[in-house]
Design a protein around this motif. Structure first.
Motif, mmCIF file in Angstrom:
data_model
loop_
_atom_site.group_PDB
_atom_site.id
_atom_site.type_symbol
_atom_site.label_atom_id
_atom_site.label_comp_id
_atom_site.label_asym_id
_atom_site.label_seq_id
_atom_site.Cartn_x
_atom_site.Cartn_y
_atom_site.Cartn_z
ATOM 1 N N VAL A 67 0.860 -1.170 0.000
ATOM 2 C CA VAL A 67 0.000 0.000 0.000
ATOM 3 C C VAL A 67 0.902 1.227 0.000
ATOM 4 O O VAL A 67 1.878 1.284 0.742
ATOM 5 C CB VAL A 67 -0.893 -0.007 1.264
ATOM 6 C CG1 VAL A 67 -1.691 1.271 1.366
ATOM 7 C CG2 VAL A 67 -1.803 -1.213 1.269
ATOM 8 N N SER A 68 0.607 2.219 -0.844
ATOM 9 C CA SER A 68 1.458 3.401 -0.878
ATOM 10 C C SER A 68 0.685 4.712 -0.888
ATOM 11 O O SER A 68 1.258 5.768 -0.708
ATOM 12 C CB SER A 68 2.386 3.349 -2.091
ATOM 13 O OG SER A 68 1.617 3.345 -3.284
ATOM 14 N N TYR A 69 -0.628 4.651 -1.119
ATOM 15 C CA TYR A 69 -1.413 5.885 -1.121
ATOM 16 C C TYR A 69 -2.859 5.592 -0.738
ATOM 17 O O TYR A 69 -3.293 4.445 -0.673
ATOM 18 C CB TYR A 69 -1.344 6.587 -2.471
ATOM 19 C CG TYR A 69 -1.918 5.778 -3.621
ATOM 20 C CD1 TYR A 69 -3.261 5.886 -3.964
ATOM 21 C CD2 TYR A 69 -1.121 4.913 -4.356
ATOM 22 C CE1 TYR A 69 -3.796 5.140 -5.008
ATOM 23 C CE2 TYR A 69 -1.640 4.174 -5.404
ATOM 24 C CZ TYR A 69 -2.979 4.288 -5.724
ATOM 25 O OH TYR A 69 -3.509 3.551 -6.748
ATOM 26 N N LEU A 70 -3.586 6.656 -0.483
ATOM 27 C CA LEU A 70 -4.986 6.605 -0.099
ATOM 28 C C LEU A 70 -5.748 7.504 -1.059
ATOM 29 O O LEU A 70 -5.283 8.600 -1.372
ATOM 30 C CB LEU A 70 -5.105 7.129 1.328
ATOM 31 C CG LEU A 70 -6.429 7.152 2.040
ATOM 32 C CD1 LEU A 70 -6.939 5.725 2.248
ATOM 33 C CD2 LEU A 70 -6.275 7.817 3.392
ATOM 34 N N VAL A 71 -6.898 7.058 -1.560
ATOM 35 C CA VAL A 71 -7.711 7.886 -2.442
ATOM 36 C C VAL A 71 -8.881 8.432 -1.636
ATOM 37 O O VAL A 71 -9.654 7.672 -1.051
ATOM 38 C CB VAL A 71 -8.230 7.086 -3.662
ATOM 39 C CG1 VAL A 71 -9.120 7.965 -4.529
ATOM 40 C CG2 VAL A 71 -7.069 6.528 -4.468
ATOM 41 N N ILE A 96 -10.140 4.727 -0.258
ATOM 42 C CA ILE A 96 -9.664 3.512 -0.890
ATOM 43 C C ILE A 96 -8.142 3.451 -0.803
ATOM 44 O O ILE A 96 -7.452 4.424 -1.116
ATOM 45 C CB ILE A 96 -10.092 3.440 -2.385
ATOM 46 C CG1 ILE A 96 -11.605 3.647 -2.522
ATOM 47 C CG2 ILE A 96 -9.635 2.137 -3.012
ATOM 48 C CD1 ILE A 96 -12.457 2.572 -1.910
ATOM 49 N N MET A 97 -7.629 2.290 -0.401
ATOM 50 C CA MET A 97 -6.181 2.096 -0.344
ATOM 51 C C MET A 97 -5.662 1.748 -1.708
ATOM 52 O O MET A 97 -6.269 0.984 -2.446
ATOM 53 C CB MET A 97 -5.843 0.963 0.643
ATOM 54 C CG MET A 97 -6.307 1.217 2.065
ATOM 55 S SD MET A 97 -5.739 2.773 2.795
ATOM 56 C CE MET A 97 -3.992 2.552 2.731
ATOM 57 N N GLY A 98 -4.524 2.326 -2.067
ATOM 58 C CA GLY A 98 -3.926 2.038 -3.375
ATOM 59 C C GLY A 98 -2.497 1.601 -3.251
ATOM 60 O O GLY A 98 -1.906 1.573 -2.224
ATOM 61 N N GLY A 141 -6.590 -1.758 -2.518
ATOM 62 C CA GLY A 141 -7.981 -1.979 -2.867
ATOM 63 C C GLY A 141 -8.924 -2.004 -1.678
ATOM 64 O O GLY A 141 -10.141 -2.010 -1.852
ATOM 65 N N ASP A 142 -8.389 -2.011 -0.452
ATOM 66 C CA ASP A 142 -9.248 -1.998 0.729
ATOM 67 C C ASP A 142 -10.053 -0.708 0.778
ATOM 68 O O ASP A 142 -9.560 0.368 0.428
ATOM 69 C CB ASP A 142 -8.432 -2.118 2.021
ATOM 70 C CG ASP A 142 -8.022 -3.542 2.337
ATOM 71 O OD1 ASP A 142 -8.567 -4.478 1.715
ATOM 72 O OD2 ASP A 142 -7.165 -3.712 3.220
ATOM 73 N N LYS A 143 -11.291 -0.817 1.256
ATOM 74 C CA LYS A 143 -12.193 0.329 1.372
ATOM 75 C C LYS A 143 -12.422 0.617 2.850
ATOM 76 O O LYS A 143 -12.944 -0.222 3.581
ATOM 77 C CB LYS A 143 -13.509 0.027 0.670
ATOM 78 C CG LYS A 143 -14.538 1.123 0.776
ATOM 79 C CD LYS A 143 -15.797 0.694 0.034
ATOM 80 C CE LYS A 143 -16.960 1.595 0.341
ATOM 81 N NZ LYS A 143 -18.190 1.103 -0.314
ATOM 82 N N ILE A 144 -12.011 1.812 3.285
ATOM 83 C CA ILE A 144 -12.208 2.266 4.658
ATOM 84 C C ILE A 144 -13.428 3.180 4.652
ATOM 85 O O ILE A 144 -13.506 4.101 3.844
ATOM 86 C CB ILE A 144 -10.982 3.045 5.169
ATOM 87 C CG1 ILE A 144 -9.733 2.167 5.134
ATOM 88 C CG2 ILE A 144 -11.230 3.597 6.567
ATOM 89 C CD1 ILE A 144 -8.447 2.930 5.334
ATOM 90 N N THR A 145 -14.361 2.928 5.577
ATOM 91 C CA THR A 145 -15.550 3.773 5.660
ATOM 92 C C THR A 145 -15.573 4.460 7.017
ATOM 93 O O THR A 145 -15.506 3.809 8.064
ATOM 94 C CB THR A 145 -16.838 2.960 5.453
ATOM 95 O OG1 THR A 145 -16.742 2.269 4.205
ATOM 96 C CG2 THR A 145 -18.065 3.859 5.430
#
Length: 114
Positions: A25-29, A112-114, A101-105
């Motif tokens: 994981v390197s970024y967050l959208v 979204i984790m990228g 691809g993980d989705k944090i709510t």
């Protein structure tokens, strides 16, 4: 005779080799923007957070993303409504490993984790 290593000769070694090759994981959208991950990111409604969530369902200090060694983990900070990872509420006192691809709510906002 060729030199062999634990990676080539044992199931454990082969498993460790695959883990090393896993995507990191390197970024967050968030709001269609890529946010580069740093060692610790705070998320919540209060303006002193790294990522400010403008949503009444988000707590002032809702959750954190923390780097531990070479991986990132999500931890709920005793939020009122909980933090969800891929649709499941995470325990308040535990760090949960994040993957691409993980989705944090948080409240009704998704990251979204990228």
């Amino acid at each position: 005779m060729a030199d062999t290593t634990i990676i080539e000769t044992t199931p454990l070694g082969q498993h460790l080799n695959r883990i090393g090759e896993a995507q990191q994981v390197s970024y967050l959208v968030f709001n269609r923007k890529r946010i580069k991950l740093v060692s610790k990111i705070t998320i919540g409604r209060d303006s002193d957070n790294n990522i400010v969530i403008d949503n009444k369902l988000a707590s002032r200090h809702h959750c954190i993303i923390q780097q531990i060694r070479d991986a990132y983990f999500l931890k709920d900070e005793n939020s009122t409504n909980g933090t969800f990872l891929n649709g499941k509420k995470i325990p308040e006192d535990k760090y949960v490993r994040l993957n691409p691809g993980d989705k944090i709510t948080v409240g009704s906002i998704s990251l979204i984790m990228g």
